[in-house]
Design a protein around this motif. Structure first.
Motif, short mmCIF file in Angstrom:
data_model
loop_
_atom_site.label_atom_id
_atom_site.label_comp_id
_atom_site.label_asym_id
_atom_site.label_seq_id
_atom_site.Cartn_x
_atom_site.Cartn_y
_atom_site.Cartn_z
N LEU A 141 16.24 -17.88 -0.66
CA LEU A 141 17.20 -16.94 -0.06
C LEU A 141 18.58 -17.24 -0.63
CD1 LEU A 141 17.57 -14.69 2.08
CD2 LEU A 141 18.04 -16.50 3.75
N ALA A 163 9.84 -18.65 -2.68
CA ALA A 163 11.02 -17.78 -2.72
C ALA A 163 12.26 -18.57 -2.31
CB ALA A 163 10.81 -16.57 -1.81
N TYR A 182 15.98 -12.47 -0.71
CA TYR A 182 15.00 -13.43 -1.21
C TYR A 182 14.73 -13.12 -2.68
CZ TYR A 182 14.00 -14.77 3.61
OH TYR A 182 14.11 -15.23 4.90
N LEU A 232 11.37 -18.87 5.07
CA LEU A 232 10.37 -18.08 4.33
C LEU A 232 9.39 -17.38 5.26
CD1 LEU A 232 9.57 -20.51 1.37
CD2 LEU A 232 11.23 -18.64 1.46
N ILE A 248 9.54 -13.46 5.65
CA ILE A 248 9.34 -12.51 4.54
C ILE A 248 8.04 -11.74 4.76
CG2 ILE A 248 9.26 -12.18 2.06
CD1 ILE A 248 10.35 -14.92 1.67
N SER A 279 13.42 -23.89 -3.49
CA SER A 279 12.90 -22.89 -2.55
C SER A 279 13.54 -23.11 -1.20
CB SER A 279 11.38 -22.98 -2.44
OG SER A 279 10.99 -24.26 -1.98
N SER A 280 13.57 -22.04 -0.41
CA SER A 280 14.14 -22.14 0.93
C SER A 280 13.18 -22.89 1.85
CB SER A 280 14.43 -20.74 1.49
OG SER A 280 15.47 -20.12 0.78
#
Length: 358
Positions: free
Chosen positions: A299, A297, A253, A161, A164, A155-156
Motif C-alpha cells: 500500500l 502487495a 495497493y 492486505l 484487498i 509488502s504491507s
C-alpha cells in the motif's frame, strides 16, 4: 540546497554536515525524497536498519534480515521510516558514516558536474571521545553494504492486505508519454492518453465547483461514480525513462509492476488475455481467481513505473473530490503529465469512462 540566505560555494572548502548520535539509543528516522528527478539509496557503515513504514505511516511486513545496512531506492515523492541502531558488534569509538547514492536510471547523458555519491561522517556522543577529536571536515569512511532493504520488494502487513478484494469493480487503462508534436511547436509535453494537463482555464474555476460539461479540454478524468467502489488503474509507461506517479486523496495497493525486456511492455485487460510478465495460469473456473499475488502487495501513494512498463494499482474510491494523479518529477508535471480522478461525483460526463479505454 543553495538558497539566498545560505549560499553554497562549490569550489570552496567547507565542513561536511554530520550526524551526532548516542550509541546507546535507538533512532527512528523518516526520510523524504523532496528531489525533482532522481531516487537515492542510504548506506550506513556501522549501523543496522529496520524498515517499518512507507509513504507517511503505512506499515510494512517486518524484514527477516536483521543486519541490513542500506535501504532504497527512494524515488521523488516517496517516504520511508527506518529504525536505526548501532551494530552491537562495533566498538562505540569506531568511526562511522552515511553515504547517499543517487540512482543513475534518470540520467540519460553523462554529467561531469554531477557527484552521484556523497558520504557524511557519523559521530557518537560518547564521553570517552573528547570533543576536540571530532573533526567534521575529515573525510568519512565509505560504508560497505552487508545487506540491502529493497523497498520496492517490501509488502504491507497482513492486516492491511486483508482488505484487498480478489476483483475490482472497475478497471481503467491509461497510457503516458512525453512527446514532441508539430502542432505544439515541438515543445516536449507530457500526455495521459491524448491529453496534456493544464489547470482549468476556461472558465478559470476549480473543477470541483464546475459541472463536468464545463471542464476544458485539458482535463482527462477517471470517473468512479457516485458510490464507493474498488478501482483498478492500469498505468502504461510508454517512455524510455521511469516515472514516479503520485495519487492525491487516496492510497493504492501496488499489485504488479512489469518492465519489458523488448517492446513497450504495456497491458490492456480489455484486449490482452493475461498480464505480460506473469506466469500463465492453469485453467481455473473460480470466479474469484486473480493473477496477482495479493499477499505481496504494498500500500503506497507514490509508485515508480519503469520505462516501457506498466503498473496495476488498486484503490478504494471512497474519498469525495477531484484528485490529481501526476508524475512527481517537477518538470514532467509542469509539462502536463497529469490527469484527475473524480471520486463520488455526479455521473455526468460518462465520456471520460470510455475515452480511457480507447
Amino acid at each position: 540546497m543553495a538558497v539566498r540566505a545560505r549560499p553554497i560555494d562549490c569550489n570552496g572548502n567547507h565542513s561536511l554536515p554530520y550526524l551526532d548520535l548516542d550509541p546507546n539509543l535507538t533512532y527512528r528516522i523518516r526520510v523524504v525524497n523532496t528531489g525533482s528527478l532522481a531516487g537515492f539509496t542510504l548506506r550506513f557503515q556501522e549501523e543496522n536498519l529496520q524498515l517499518i513504514q512507507l509513504d507517511g505511516g503505512i506499515d510494512v511486513e517486518p524484514q527477516s534480515q536483521k543486519s541490513a545496512t542500506s535501504a532504497g531506492i527512494l524515488f521523488p515523492g516517496q517516504r520511508m521510516d527506518l529504525i536505526l541502531r548501532r551494530s552491537p558488534e562495533v566498538d562505540d569509538q569506531a568511526p562511522s558514516s552515511l553515504t547517499i547514492d543517487l540512482d543513475q536510471g534518470c540520467f540519460k547523458y553523462p554529467n561531469p558536474a554531477l557527484t552521484p555519491s556523497h558520504t557524511f561522517p557519523i559521530y557518537y556522543n560518547n564521553p570517552s571521545i573528547p570533543e576536540s577529536n571530532i573533526n567534521p571536515s575529515a573525510p568519512a569512511p565509505i560504508p560497505n553494504d552487508t545487506f540491502h532493504i529493497d523497498i520496492e520488494r517490501a509488502s504491507s502487513t497482513s492486516s492491511l492486505l486483508a482488505s484487498i478484494p480478489a476483483k475490482a469493480q472497475q478497471t481503467h487503462v491509461v497510457y503516458t508519454k512525453i512527446e514532441k508534436l508539430a502542432r505544439l511547436s515541438n515543445i516536449p509535453y507530457g500526455f495521459f492518453n491524448r491529453t496534456t494537463w493544464k489547470p482549468q482555464a476556461d472558465p478559470p474555476i476549480p473543477l470541483i465547483s464546475l459541472p463536468r460539461h464545463q471542464w476544458d479540454r485539458n482535463q482527462l478524468a477517471v470517473v468512479t461514480g457516485p458510490e464507493p467502489e474498488w478501482v483498478d488503474l492500469i498505468v502504461n509507461n510508454l517512455d524510455e525513462g521511469p516515472h514516479p506517479f503520485h495519487l492525491h486523496g487516496h492510497n493504492f495497493y501496488v499489485l504488479f509492476i512489469h518492465k519489458a525486456s523488448i517492446g513497450w511492455g504495456s497491458y490492456n485487460p480489455f484486449q490482452d488475455a493475461f498480464p505480460p510478465g506473469l506466469s500463465l495460469p492453469s485453467a481455473s473456473s473460480d470466479p474469484e481467481y486473480t493473477p496477482y499475488d495479493l499477499t505481496r502487495a504494498i500500500l503506497r501513494d507514490t509508485v515508480q513505473i519503469p520505462s516501457r512498463g506498466y503498473a496495476v494499482l488498486r484503490f478504494r474510491a471512497d474519498n469525495p473530490g477531484v484528485w490529481l494523479f501526476h508524475c512527481h518529477i517537477a518538470w514532467h508535471l509542469a509539462s502536463g503529465m497529469a490527469m484527475v480522478v473524480d471520486v463520488l461525483g455526479d455521473i455526468e460526463g460518462e465520456w471520460a469512462h470510455s475515452a480511457l479505454n480507447l
